[in-house]
Scaffold this motif. Sequence first.
Motif, PDB file in Angstrom:
ATOM      1  N   ILE A  83      45.299  12.287  28.502  1.00  0.00           N
ATOM      2  CA  ILE A  83      44.135  12.376  27.612  1.00  0.00           C
ATOM      3  C   ILE A  83      44.567  12.880  26.237  1.00  0.00           C
ATOM      4  O   ILE A  83      44.202  12.304  25.198  1.00  0.00           O
ATOM      5  N   GLU A  84      45.364  13.936  26.205  1.00  0.00           N
ATOM      6  CA  GLU A  84      45.844  14.474  24.930  1.00  0.00           C
ATOM      7  C   GLU A  84      46.734  13.473  24.210  1.00  0.00           C
ATOM      8  O   GLU A  84      46.594  13.271  22.991  1.00  0.00           O
ATOM      9  N   THR A  85      47.626  12.826  24.935  1.00  0.00           N
ATOM     10  CA  THR A  85      48.546  11.858  24.332  1.00  0.00           C
ATOM     11  C   THR A  85      47.788  10.694  23.704  1.00  0.00           C
ATOM     12  O   THR A  85      48.039  10.316  22.543  1.00  0.00           O
ATOM     13  N   LEU A  86      46.860  10.131  24.442  1.00  0.00           N
ATOM     14  CA  LEU A  86      46.120   8.972  23.939  1.00  0.00           C
ATOM     15  C   LEU A  86      45.260   9.338  22.731  1.00  0.00           C
ATOM     16  O   LEU A  86      45.191   8.591  21.747  1.00  0.00           O
ATOM     17  N   ASN A  87      44.606  10.475  22.784  1.00  0.00           N
ATOM     18  CA  ASN A  87      43.759  10.891  21.659  1.00  0.00           C
ATOM     19  C   ASN A  87      44.587  11.174  20.409  1.00  0.00           C
ATOM     20  O   ASN A  87      44.184  10.828  19.286  1.00  0.00           O
ATOM     21  N   LYS A  88      45.756  11.769  20.585  1.00  0.00           N
ATOM     22  CA  LYS A  88      46.601  12.043  19.419  1.00  0.00           C
ATOM     23  C   LYS A  88      47.221  10.775  18.853  1.00  0.00           C
ATOM     24  O   LYS A  88      47.400  10.648  17.639  1.00  0.00           O
ATOM     25  N   LEU A  89      47.538   9.820  19.709  1.00  0.00           N
ATOM     26  CA  LEU A  89      48.014   8.525  19.213  1.00  0.00           C
ATOM     27  C   LEU A  89      46.931   7.843  18.385  1.00  0.00           C
ATOM     28  O   LEU A  89      47.211   7.238  17.338  1.00  0.00           O
ATOM     29  N   ALA A  90      45.689   7.950  18.835  1.00  0.00           N
ATOM     30  CA  ALA A  90      44.563   7.386  18.068  1.00  0.00           C
ATOM     31  C   ALA A  90      44.425   8.099  16.728  1.00  0.00           C
ATOM     32  O   ALA A  90      44.178   7.466  15.686  1.00  0.00           O
ATOM     33  N   GLN A  91      44.567   9.427  16.718  1.00  0.00           N
ATOM     34  CA  GLN A  91      44.505  10.195  15.468  1.00  0.00           C
ATOM     35  C   GLN A  91      45.636   9.813  14.521  1.00  0.00           C
ATOM     36  O   GLN A  91      45.475   9.875  13.292  1.00  0.00           O
ATOM     37  N   MET A  92      46.766   9.405  15.070  1.00  0.00           N
ATOM     38  CA  MET A  92      47.910   8.964  14.264  1.00  0.00           C
ATOM     39  C   MET A  92      47.732   7.526  13.771  1.00  0.00           C
ATOM     40  O   MET A  92      48.637   6.957  13.155  1.00  0.00           O
ATOM     41  N   LYS A  93      46.567   6.938  14.068  1.00  0.00           N
ATOM     42  CA  LYS A  93      46.241   5.568  13.664  1.00  0.00           C
ATOM     43  C   LYS A  93      47.148   4.528  14.333  1.00  0.00           C
ATOM     44  O   LYS A  93      47.403   3.453  13.763  1.00  0.00           O
ATOM     45  N   LYS A  94      47.599   4.838  15.531  1.00  0.00           N
ATOM     46  CA  LYS A  94      48.382   3.879  16.301  1.00  0.00           C
ATOM     47  C   LYS A  94      47.443   2.986  17.101  1.00  0.00           C
ATOM     48  O   LYS A  94      46.446   3.455  17.655  1.00  0.00           O
ATOM     49  N   ASN A  95      47.747   1.715  17.136  1.00  0.00           N
ATOM     50  CA  ASN A  95      47.018   0.799  18.013  1.00  0.00           C
ATOM     51  C   ASN A  95      47.570   0.968  19.430  1.00  0.00           C
ATOM     52  O   ASN A  95      48.781   0.841  19.642  1.00  0.00           O
ATOM     53  N   VAL A  96      46.681   1.269  20.364  1.00  0.00           N
ATOM     54  CA  VAL A  96      47.121   1.568  21.725  1.00  0.00           C
ATOM     55  C   VAL A  96      46.342   0.722  22.727  1.00  0.00           C
ATOM     56  O   VAL A  96      45.108   0.629  22.649  1.00  0.00           O
ATOM     57  N   VAL A  97      47.081   0.132  23.670  1.00  0.00           N
ATOM     58  CA  VAL A  97      46.481  -0.633  24.764  1.00  0.00           C
ATOM     59  C   VAL A  97      46.952  -0.034  26.082  1.00  0.00           C
ATOM     60  O   VAL A  97      48.157  -0.002  26.364  1.00  0.00           O
TER      61      VAL A  97
END
Length: 311
Positions: free
Chosen positions: A194-208
Motif C-alpha cells: 500500500i505504501e509503495t504503490l501510493n508513493k509511486l503514484a505521488q512520484m507521478k509514475k504510471n503503475v499497473v
Amino acid sequence: MDKIIFFHMNQLGDLLFSLPVLKAARQKYPNIKIYCVARKNLANLLESTKLVDKIFLKVGSLGSEIDLIADIRKENIDTAVLFSESPETLLLAYFSKIKNRIGFKTASLSFLLTEKVEKIGVPSLNNNIVLAKAVGLDNVQKDYLNILNIDRENDVKVSFWLEDNGMLNKDFIIVSFGASRRRQEKCLRKEVWIETLNKLAQMKKNVVVVCAAWEKESVMKIMKYVSKDVKLFCPENGLVELSAMISKAKMFIGIDSGTMHLAASLGIKCIALYGNTDPSQIGPRPLQNHIIIKKNSAKDIIATDILENVK
C-alpha cells in the motif's frame, strides 16, 4: 533420435527454466519432432515459443491420464526428458513405453528412469542444463531471453487497454505482489505494498498492478487503499495476454514468482524481492540485469527498500 518429449512441471517459473532446453534441442536437431506434456494454463505460452510440434495436456484425473498414456504411445517416442520429479510424471513416462527416460536422481520413483542425473537444491535452470547434457544438449543458454513471442492479437488488445487508461506509448511500471496459494511465505506485508504503490503514484509514475483471476479478490483488499491513479490489469487470455502487457513495461517490481520470471524472460528490468529463497539459484536471469532485494524473510522488506531503486 528423431522424437523427444519433455515432461514439464506445473508452475510458470519452472516452465520458463525449461524453455532454454527446448530451444537447444531445436537448434541442435532442426528436424526432430518435439513433444511436451504440460498443464493447460501453460500451453499457450509454450506454443508462443514456436519450438514445440505437439503439446499433450496434463489434466490430472485417472481417466484422462489413461487417455494421455494411450495418445503418447501412438507417437512412438524414443526419448523423454523429465523436468518434473512427481510420481505421476515418472509413471506417465514409464507406461507410455518410452525407451529412454532421463530425469533427476532425487525423484521419488527414480528407479523408473533409465538415466539419472544429479540435482542440487530446488528446480532451476542450472539443474535443467545438467539434465540437458544427458541427452547430448551442451548448447543450452544460461538465461531464458529471446524465446517467448508476443502474438499480434494480444499485443493489439493490450495496446487498446493502455490507450483507454492513458498509458499508450508512455513508460510504466508493472507490479505483481501475488503468489500461488502454496507459496504465501514469499509475500510482503500488505501495508508495504500500500505504501509503495501510493508513493509511486505521488512520484507521478504510471503503475499497473497485474494479477490472475483467482487472486483478484485478495489483490482488491490492497487496491482499495491505493490511489486511483494505480491501475489493475487482469488478463482474460491468460499468460499470453499477460506477456503482451509486461513486454511493454519499463520496469517490473514483484516477489519471487512465475510472473517475475516472465518479466525477466521478456527482457524487462526487475526489482525482484526475495525472502527465504535463494536468488543465486532461482533469481531472474541473467541475474546481473536486475535489482535483487534479499532479506531473511519477505516480511522484513519495507517500502523504502523498493522505492530507493526506482528512478
